[in-house]
Design an enzyme around this catalytic site. Sequence first.
Site, PDB file in Angstrom:
ATOM      1  N   PRO A  33     -12.372   1.913  -5.125  1.00 12.02           N
ATOM      2  CA  PRO A  33     -11.344   1.310  -4.260  1.00 12.02           C
ATOM      3  C   PRO A  33     -10.734   2.248  -3.226  1.00 12.02           C
ATOM      4  O   PRO A  33      -9.969   1.794  -2.374  1.00 12.02           O
ATOM      5  CB  PRO A  33     -10.251   0.877  -5.255  1.00 12.02           C
ATOM      6  CG  PRO A  33     -10.746   1.169  -6.607  1.00 12.02           C
ATOM      7  CD  PRO A  33     -11.948   2.010  -6.521  1.00 12.02           C
ATOM      8  N   GLU A  34     -11.021   3.533  -3.299  1.00 14.85           N
ATOM      9  CA  GLU A  34     -10.353   4.453  -2.369  1.00 14.85           C
ATOM     10  C   GLU A  34     -10.779   4.176  -0.935  1.00 14.85           C
ATOM     11  O   GLU A  34     -11.932   3.869  -0.664  1.00 14.85           O
ATOM     12  CB  GLU A  34     -10.660   5.916  -2.721  1.00 14.85           C
ATOM     13  CG  GLU A  34     -10.227   6.336  -4.103  1.00 14.85           C
ATOM     14  CD  GLU A  34      -8.721   6.231  -4.344  1.00 14.85           C
ATOM     15  OE1 GLU A  34      -7.965   5.994  -3.377  1.00 14.85           O
ATOM     16  OE2 GLU A  34      -8.319   6.361  -5.508  1.00 14.85           O
ATOM     17  N   GLY A  35      -9.841   4.353  -0.035  1.00 17.03           N
ATOM     18  CA  GLY A  35     -10.093   4.067   1.377  1.00 17.03           C
ATOM     19  C   GLY A  35     -10.703   5.247   2.121  1.00 17.03           C
ATOM     20  O   GLY A  35     -10.854   6.347   1.576  1.00 17.03           O
ATOM     21  N   ASN A  37      -9.627   7.210   4.447  1.00 16.85           N
ATOM     22  CA  ASN A  37      -8.893   8.435   4.764  1.00 16.85           C
ATOM     23  C   ASN A  37      -8.589   9.309   3.561  1.00 16.85           C
ATOM     24  O   ASN A  37      -8.381  10.508   3.716  1.00 16.85           O
ATOM     25  CB  ASN A  37      -7.631   8.091   5.564  1.00 16.85           C
ATOM     26  CG  ASN A  37      -8.033   7.672   6.965  1.00 16.85           C
ATOM     27  OD1 ASN A  37      -8.498   8.488   7.747  1.00 16.85           O
ATOM     28  ND2 ASN A  37      -7.925   6.379   7.272  1.00 16.85           N
ATOM     29  N   ARG A 241       1.054  -0.070   8.784  1.00 11.31           N
ATOM     30  CA  ARG A 241       0.179  -0.384   7.654  1.00 11.31           C
ATOM     31  C   ARG A 241       0.802  -1.573   6.952  1.00 11.31           C
ATOM     32  O   ARG A 241       1.968  -1.526   6.550  1.00 11.31           O
ATOM     33  CB  ARG A 241       0.106   0.851   6.767  1.00 11.31           C
ATOM     34  CG  ARG A 241      -0.786   0.729   5.554  1.00 11.31           C
ATOM     35  CD  ARG A 241      -2.259   0.813   5.905  1.00 11.31           C
ATOM     36  NE  ARG A 241      -3.022   1.092   4.691  1.00 11.31           N
ATOM     37  CZ  ARG A 241      -3.385   0.157   3.814  1.00 11.31           C
ATOM     38  NH1 ARG A 241      -3.064  -1.118   4.030  1.00 11.31           N
ATOM     39  NH2 ARG A 241      -4.063   0.479   2.731  1.00 11.31           N
ATOM     40  N   ASP A 319      -8.372   3.433  16.837  1.00 16.24           N
ATOM     41  CA  ASP A 319      -6.907   3.373  16.699  1.00 16.24           C
ATOM     42  C   ASP A 319      -6.345   4.765  16.413  1.00 16.24           C
ATOM     43  O   ASP A 319      -5.330   5.174  16.985  1.00 16.24           O
ATOM     44  CB  ASP A 319      -6.519   2.437  15.536  1.00 16.24           C
ATOM     45  CG  ASP A 319      -6.331   0.984  15.987  1.00 16.24           C
ATOM     46  OD1 ASP A 319      -6.183   0.759  17.202  1.00 16.24           O
ATOM     47  OD2 ASP A 319      -6.335   0.093  15.112  1.00 16.24           O
ATOM     48  N   PHE A 337      -3.922   7.008   6.306  1.00 11.52           N
ATOM     49  CA  PHE A 337      -4.336   6.699   7.682  1.00 11.52           C
ATOM     50  C   PHE A 337      -3.361   7.393   8.649  1.00 11.52           C
ATOM     51  O   PHE A 337      -3.781   8.030   9.622  1.00 11.52           O
ATOM     52  CB  PHE A 337      -4.302   5.182   7.869  1.00 11.52           C
ATOM     53  CG  PHE A 337      -4.891   4.671   9.154  1.00 11.52           C
ATOM     54  CD1 PHE A 337      -6.176   4.161   9.195  1.00 11.52           C
ATOM     55  CD2 PHE A 337      -4.152   4.680  10.333  1.00 11.52           C
ATOM     56  CE1 PHE A 337      -6.718   3.670  10.385  1.00 11.52           C
ATOM     57  CE2 PHE A 337      -4.680   4.191  11.515  1.00 11.52           C
ATOM     58  CZ  PHE A 337      -5.967   3.683  11.540  1.00 11.52           C
TER      59      PHE A 337
HETATM   60  C1  LIG Z   1      -2.189   2.273  -1.549  1.00 14.24           C
HETATM   61  C2  LIG Z   1      -3.478   2.889  -1.102  1.00 14.24           C
HETATM   62  O1  LIG Z   1      -3.511   2.944   0.303  1.00 14.24           O
HETATM   63  C3  LIG Z   1      -4.633   3.494   0.876  1.00 14.24           C
HETATM   64  O2  LIG Z   1      -4.583   3.208   2.250  1.00 14.24           O
HETATM   65  P1  LIG Z   1      -4.137   4.233   3.367  1.00 14.24           P
HETATM   66  O3  LIG Z   1      -3.688   5.464   2.692  1.00 14.24           O
HETATM   67  O4  LIG Z   1      -3.196   3.583   4.308  1.00 14.24           O
HETATM   68  O5  LIG Z   1      -5.413   4.512   4.301  1.00 14.24           O
HETATM   69  P2  LIG Z   1      -6.954   4.344   4.026  1.00 14.24           P
HETATM   70  O6  LIG Z   1      -7.296   5.031   2.786  1.00 14.24           O
HETATM   71  O7  LIG Z   1      -7.720   4.763   5.198  1.00 14.24           O
HETATM   72  O8  LIG Z   1      -7.169   2.790   3.842  1.00 14.24           O
HETATM   73  C4  LIG Z   1      -6.659   1.835   4.738  1.00 14.24           C
HETATM   74  C5  LIG Z   1      -7.775   1.193   5.559  1.00 14.24           C
HETATM   75  O9  LIG Z   1      -7.238   0.011   6.164  1.00 14.24           O
HETATM   76  C6  LIG Z   1      -7.651  -0.093   7.510  1.00 14.24           C
HETATM   77  N1  LIG Z   1      -6.502   0.213   8.383  1.00 14.24           N
HETATM   78  C7  LIG Z   1      -5.283   0.673   8.053  1.00 14.24           C
HETATM   79  N2  LIG Z   1      -4.504   0.805   9.143  1.00 14.24           N
HETATM   80  C8  LIG Z   1      -5.254   0.439  10.208  1.00 14.24           C
HETATM   81  C9  LIG Z   1      -5.010   0.376  11.610  1.00 14.24           C
HETATM   82  O10 LIG Z   1      -3.948   0.703  12.118  1.00 14.24           O
HETATM   83  N3  LIG Z   1      -6.052  -0.054  12.381  1.00 14.24           N
HETATM   84  C10 LIG Z   1      -7.254  -0.420  11.864  1.00 14.24           C
HETATM   85  N4  LIG Z   1      -8.203  -0.812  12.705  1.00 14.24           N
HETATM   86  N5  LIG Z   1      -7.502  -0.383  10.543  1.00 14.24           N
HETATM   87  C11 LIG Z   1      -6.524   0.051   9.723  1.00 14.24           C
HETATM   88  C12 LIG Z   1      -8.726   0.991   7.707  1.00 14.24           C
HETATM   89  O11 LIG Z   1      -9.976   0.463   7.356  1.00 14.24           O
HETATM   90  C13 LIG Z   1      -8.278   2.068   6.719  1.00 14.24           C
HETATM   91  O12 LIG Z   1      -9.298   2.951   6.383  1.00 14.24           O
HETATM   92  C14 LIG Z   1      -5.882   2.848   0.353  1.00 14.24           C
HETATM   93  O13 LIG Z   1      -7.003   3.582   0.728  1.00 14.24           O
HETATM   94  C15 LIG Z   1      -5.924   2.776  -1.141  1.00 14.24           C
HETATM   95  O14 LIG Z   1      -7.036   1.998  -1.529  1.00 14.24           O
HETATM   96  C16 LIG Z   1      -4.676   2.150  -1.650  1.00 14.24           C
HETATM   97  O15 LIG Z   1      -4.653   0.788  -1.259  1.00 14.24           O
END
Ligand SMILES: C[C@@H]1O[C@H](OP(=O)(O)OP(=O)(O)OC[C@H]2O[C@@H](n3cnc4c(=O)[nH]c(N)nc43)[C@H](O)[C@@H]2O)[C@@H](O)[C@H](O)[C@@H]1O
Length: 376
Positions: A33-35, A37, A241, A319, A337
């Site tokens: 589930p990790e995203g 970033n 977010r 973005d 992110f």
């Molecule tokens: C609570 C945790 O938060 C973590 O999210 P968090 O750190 O924001 O950041 P990420 O780990 O990158 O996961 C969020 C994902 O949502 C999309 N996303 C978020 N903000 C934007 C934006 O401004 N523009 C676009 N185009 N896409 C966005 C993008 O695919 C990004 O990789 C998650 O990885 C974990 O699974 C968990 O949910």
Amino acid sequence: AVDSRLLDEEETLADHSILDTLPRYVLYDVNKPEGFNLRRDVFIRMASFIHHMNKVSDYHWILVLPPWHRLYHWRSSNLVQDCLPWSLFFNVDSIKKTTPVVELHEFFQMNGLRPLDAQVTLQDFNVKSFEQYPDFSDKWEVANCKDQVQKQFWNLNNLTFTKSLCISFQGISTLLADIVQELQPRTIIFDHAELALHNYYGGQEYWMIRKSMQFSKNLHEIAKEFKKRNLKQDYLCAHLRRRDFLYGHPSDVPNINNTARQIKEKLILLNIKTVYVATDTSKTVEELKNVLRPYQMFKFEADKKTLNNFLDGGVAIIDQIICSQANYFIGTSKSTFSFRIQEEREILGLPIETTFNSFCGDNTECTQPTKWRLVE
Ligand SMILES: C[C@@H]1O[C@H](OP(=O)(O)OP(=O)(O)OC[C@H]2O[C@@H](n3cnc4c(=O)[nH]c(N)nc43)[C@H](O)[C@@H]2O)[C@@H](O)[C@H](O)[C@@H]1O
């Protein structure tokens, strides 16, 4: 040349003197589930481990870049987003200047379809008596597997293993070197690599590896074009977010009116007239645009060709690039992110007061983010 000899002449495998001259490979994967970033952060930890291996071992170690595969946040269900190479998103040549890495397909060219020598699934230690005896020491031990072990990585049935084991692990990524020392593999894959921590978060090596993780030239080009057309003047970027943060971190997500109020406050203070919004939801964008008037608000919308070529991951990076170059940035607290945008702004040398800012939630006390300054 030695690598292709290995592929061509199986009998050379028995010849250990040749094997000893060949590079050895570490592959890894991260909790599903990790995203995107957080995965970028795990790469830094694994790269640091490879740097360590190349200092302490007699062999040359190479890190295999794990393909980007069906991430939970990639929502466009009409796109195939499987097994994507790093070169789609990153300038891999830049990464290679700092860390010995290859893409998975390059690894297959070198290793053929030979089984990997070891598959190691990392897992937490059982912490029954944690409250009485908190133990933060670095340690690892071979253990019974707690959870189901991943049999197939990235849906590839041609990635097999000679040996498979679970290891309870607590510590920094360079501790993985002890496991390698014990198992003596030529090729090894670590699952749940996110359990290995940074050796020194925010230190010199961290920033050296972080700086090498440049986005691909194509994505920079698209961001540049968008800015040329729409953002001709100073602009503030807001990263909003939403989605799972609405229930995962509700106290960090302000409602739309409050969001607009916080943005406007800064616009007035900075005498800026334009806002760029990066967000993971399209739902509230129009509403925000209305509330922000008379200020102008922009958002990047990928055309069909851009989305087909660079997928959801590429759009998110566009973005991030646009926000990293803004005159002022406000992020979402606790979002990796947003953290990565802040790092990028540090790399660009932008003033800290324009970078380390987060939105405050509704009716909560609000603290501003830690300032992770770049260390040369
Ligand atoms: C609570 C945790 O938060 C973590 O999210 P968090 O750190 O924001 O950041 P990420 O780990 O990158 O996961 C969020 C994902 O949502 C999309 N996303 C978020 N903000 C934007 C934006 O401004 N523009 C676009 N185009 N896409 C966005 C993008 O695919 C990004 O990789 C998650 O990885 C974990 O699974 C968990 O949910």
